[in-house]
Design an enzyme around this catalytic site. Structure first.
Site, PDB file in Angstrom:
ATOM      1  N   LEU B  35      27.811  30.925  29.867  1.00 32.95           N
ATOM      2  CA  LEU B  35      28.107  32.235  30.462  1.00 32.95           C
ATOM      3  C   LEU B  35      27.762  32.254  31.942  1.00 32.95           C
ATOM      4  CD1 LEU B  35      26.768  34.580  27.637  1.00 32.95           C
ATOM      5  CD2 LEU B  35      29.150  34.193  28.223  1.00 32.95           C
ATOM      6  N   GLY B  38      21.698  30.325  36.735  1.00 34.42           N
ATOM      7  CA  GLY B  38      21.002  30.897  37.877  1.00 34.42           C
ATOM      8  C   GLY B  38      20.011  29.926  38.451  1.00 34.42           C
ATOM      9  N   ASN B  40      16.940  29.598  37.847  1.00 28.27           N
ATOM     10  CA  ASN B  40      15.929  29.019  36.951  1.00 28.27           C
ATOM     11  C   ASN B  40      16.378  28.907  35.506  1.00 28.27           C
ATOM     12  OD1 ASN B  40      15.923  31.677  36.317  1.00 28.27           O
ATOM     13  ND2 ASN B  40      13.950  32.118  37.257  1.00 28.27           N
ATOM     14  N   LYS B  56      19.210  31.699  26.652  1.00 33.52           N
ATOM     15  CA  LYS B  56      18.860  31.191  27.979  1.00 33.52           C
ATOM     16  C   LYS B  56      17.930  30.002  27.832  1.00 33.52           C
ATOM     17  CE  LYS B  56      17.375  32.160  32.584  1.00 33.52           C
ATOM     18  NZ  LYS B  56      17.333  33.133  33.657  1.00 33.52           N
ATOM     19  N   ASP B 149      16.690  41.798  42.215  1.00 36.88           N
ATOM     20  CA  ASP B 149      17.884  41.008  42.535  1.00 36.88           C
ATOM     21  C   ASP B 149      19.148  41.763  42.125  1.00 36.88           C
ATOM     22  OD1 ASP B 149      19.365  38.949  43.485  1.00 36.88           O
ATOM     23  OD2 ASP B 149      18.811  37.508  41.925  1.00 36.88           O
TER      24      ASP B 149
END
Lengths: 246, 324
Positions: B35, B38, B40, B56, B149
């Site tokens: 998907l 990023g 991290n 994740k 962010d």
């Protein structure tokens, strides 16, 4: 857990050293004294040569810090990220040591169940926000770095913006190398405000020498001198966080 | 960085069908597709039994644990969800890497990317979605957090009816601390318009930038005086110029609360639609009036002609009478 001061050297360079001691050895020396060495390699357009990249990684590995090679354009973001992540890494190492002391065995963050990890990280985050930080910035001004210096300046102002948003205290000091008289020349003494930097970067000495190793050695000595001076005045040693001695 | 280059590449390119099994809870997840990735970690769409979830993976234990802390806190907040809800956390003994890889499983939010939604449906959606976003931010701020962010990539539009939700809580920071993660374009520090302290006005600056960047084609890059440049961009765009007051106030950090900015943005939006209606109505009314005036003139001419004809006819009649 006592709250002391984290000490870092941030080396900004674009290539190979060609004079004096091996910079990786000097970085290892720094680590022994509880100073983390982070290295940022700045590229122009074309790729950095392999030996330059290897040297950058070797210095950071020996200095217990982080390294990153970037294009000049991404410098601001990288400088602040590397500094913060190196801080977290040092503090994590510290908390891991504490954990081992409490739990007695070889337990580290990774060995804890994921739910417990969160609790430990909360302590690390809290420390990262409140701990005092001294960063000595060591800038390579030899040869091809000249054109990148305005970007470096911007990145450092950006760094102070990020760090000064923390609750903990910060102090910065800036050295450039090669210097006129010594290998490294002090531009700014310890100050919480790096914005003063706009005044510096005078006429830079050009020449073929890149004494990264000797410059690192002098940077370490400067940390020590500051420490002994302060202990003269205050009559006591300030607590420093020394990863290697914990 | 925290994540070395090689291991990140490996995590980014896990083949479809890879089964991730947790060593603590023993549940398995079959990866379907990536998907996003990023600073991290990498997020995959996965299925566990018949449910679709987002997984994740990262090799940075620390930042992953911090993120889970935030997701866990969010799930305790009453009312609508602030971010995706956390389902499980575990470690994967991967055959691709020597070490174990930590991961967490969260709710899969299906929807469209903010930027592509605006491109497809039109600029007029930007203020609508930002108004929605501001209500979410207001709740987040009341809980003592700042999203940090904030950018189009971290917003997803679900629906119908279209509604905004926050993704990727990596930058979410307790108020009063230093913002953990940010993106230059949406960071007021980068534009020289404030500090990186986590306070509501930090998010409101980013919200204004989300609106500006989604209405303004082409990349924006800082050159010289940031504030002057942003104001010039707003004034140059006819649509954005209508919201100039609200945007400028947010960029200058003069809103302390998301609710205040939301109220002003709503007011500006309704003002826009009403003036548009007026402008449309005005030419209509004018033309009707003109038509009426023209009609009156025609009436006068007609009367004169008829009167002249009658007079002429009467004159002829008199003449005939006299002649006879």
């Amino acid at each position: 857990m006592r709250t002391g001061t984290l000490r870092q050297i941030l080396l900004i360079t674009d290539g190979c050293s060609n004079h004096g001691e091996d910079p990786a050895a000097m970085a290892a020396l720094a680590r022994e004294q509880g100073i983390t060495v982070n290295v940022i390699g700045v590229l122009d357009k074309d790729a950095m040569d392999e030996s330059g990249r290897r040297e950058i990684e070797a210095i950071a590995a020996a200095g217990g810090g982080m390294s990153q090679v970037v294009y000049a354009k991404q410098l601001s973001q990288t400088v602040q990220m590397v500094t913060r992540q190196a801080m977290t890494q040092t503090l994590q190492g510290l908390v891991n040591r504490e954990l081992k002391q409490i739990l007695g065995s070889d337990v580290s963050l990774e060995d804890l169940p994921p739910d417990k990890r969160g609790q430990v990280m909360e302590v690390v985050d809290e420390l990262g926000e409140t701990v005092a930080l001294d960063v000595l910035i060591l800038i390579d001004t030899s040869g091809s770095m000249k054109t990148k210096l305005p970007t470096v300046k911007e990145a450092l102002v950006d760094l102070s913006l990020s760090l000064n948003a923390r609750m903990g205290e910060n102090r910065f000091s800036v050295f450039i190398f090669p210097g006129k008289r010594a290998h490294a020349e002090k531009m700014i003494d310890w100050t919480p405000r790096i914005e003063e930097l706009t005044a510096v970067f005078p006429k830079l000495a050009s020449g073929g020498l890149t004494p990264t190793g000797p410059a690192l050695r002098e940077a370490i000595a400067y940390f020590d001198r500051k420490r002994s001076l302060r202990s003269w005045i205050s009559g006591g040693d300030e607590p420093y966080i020394e990863e290697s001695s914990l | 960085m925290a994540m070395s280059h090689t291991s990140k590449n490996r995590l980014c390119n896990l083949p479809t069908g890879t089964v991730v099994t947790g060593k603590w809870h023993g549940r398995s997840y079959r990866l379907l597709r990536r998907l996003g990735s990023g600073a991290n970690g990498v997020v995959y769409l996965a299925e566990s039994g018949r449910t679709r979830v987002a997984v994740k993976l990262s090799d940075d234990y620390a930042s992953l644990a911090s993120e889970m802390n935030i997701l866990r806190r969010f799930s305790k907040v009453q009312g609508a969800a602030l971010g995706p809800s956390l389902l499980e956390a575990d470690d994967w003994q991967s055959p691709f890497a020597r070490e174990t890889i930590p991961f967490y499983v969260m709710e899969y939010i299906e929807g469209e990317n903010f930027a592509s939604f605006i491109r497809r449906r039109g600029k007029e959606w930007a203020p609508v979605l930002v108004v929605q976003l501001l209500s979410v931010l207001e709740r987040l701020h009341q809980e003592g957090w700042v999203f940090g962010d904030l950018k189009p990539d971290n917003l997803i539009i679900t629906g119908p009816p279209p509604s905004v939700r926050l993704l990727d809580v990596g930058g979410t920071t307790m108020q009063g601390r230093a913002v953990k993660e940010f993106t230059e374009l949406y960071d007021r520090g980068y534009w020289g318009l404030g500090s990186r302290k986590a306070e509501p006005s930090y998010d409101l600056f980013a919200a204004a930038m989300v609106m500006i960047s989604s209405c303004c084609p082409g990349p924006i890059e800082k050159k010289g005086d940031g504030r002057a440049q942003l104001l010039a961009i707003i004034e140059a765009d006819r649509f954005l110029a209508q919201y100039k007051d609200v945007l400028q106030k947010a960029l200058d950090g003069r809103y302390q609360k998301a609710a205040d900015m939301r109220r002003d943005l709503l007011a500006a939006s309704s003002r826009q639609t009403s003036t548009k209606n007026e402008r449309k109505a005005a030419p209509g009314r004018r033309s009707r009036r003109q038509a009426k005036r023209r009609g009156k003139a025609r009436g006068i001419v007609e009367t004169v002609v008829i009167a002249a004809a009658l007079l002429g006819a009467y004159g002829l009649y008199i003449y005939w009478q006299l002649a006879m």
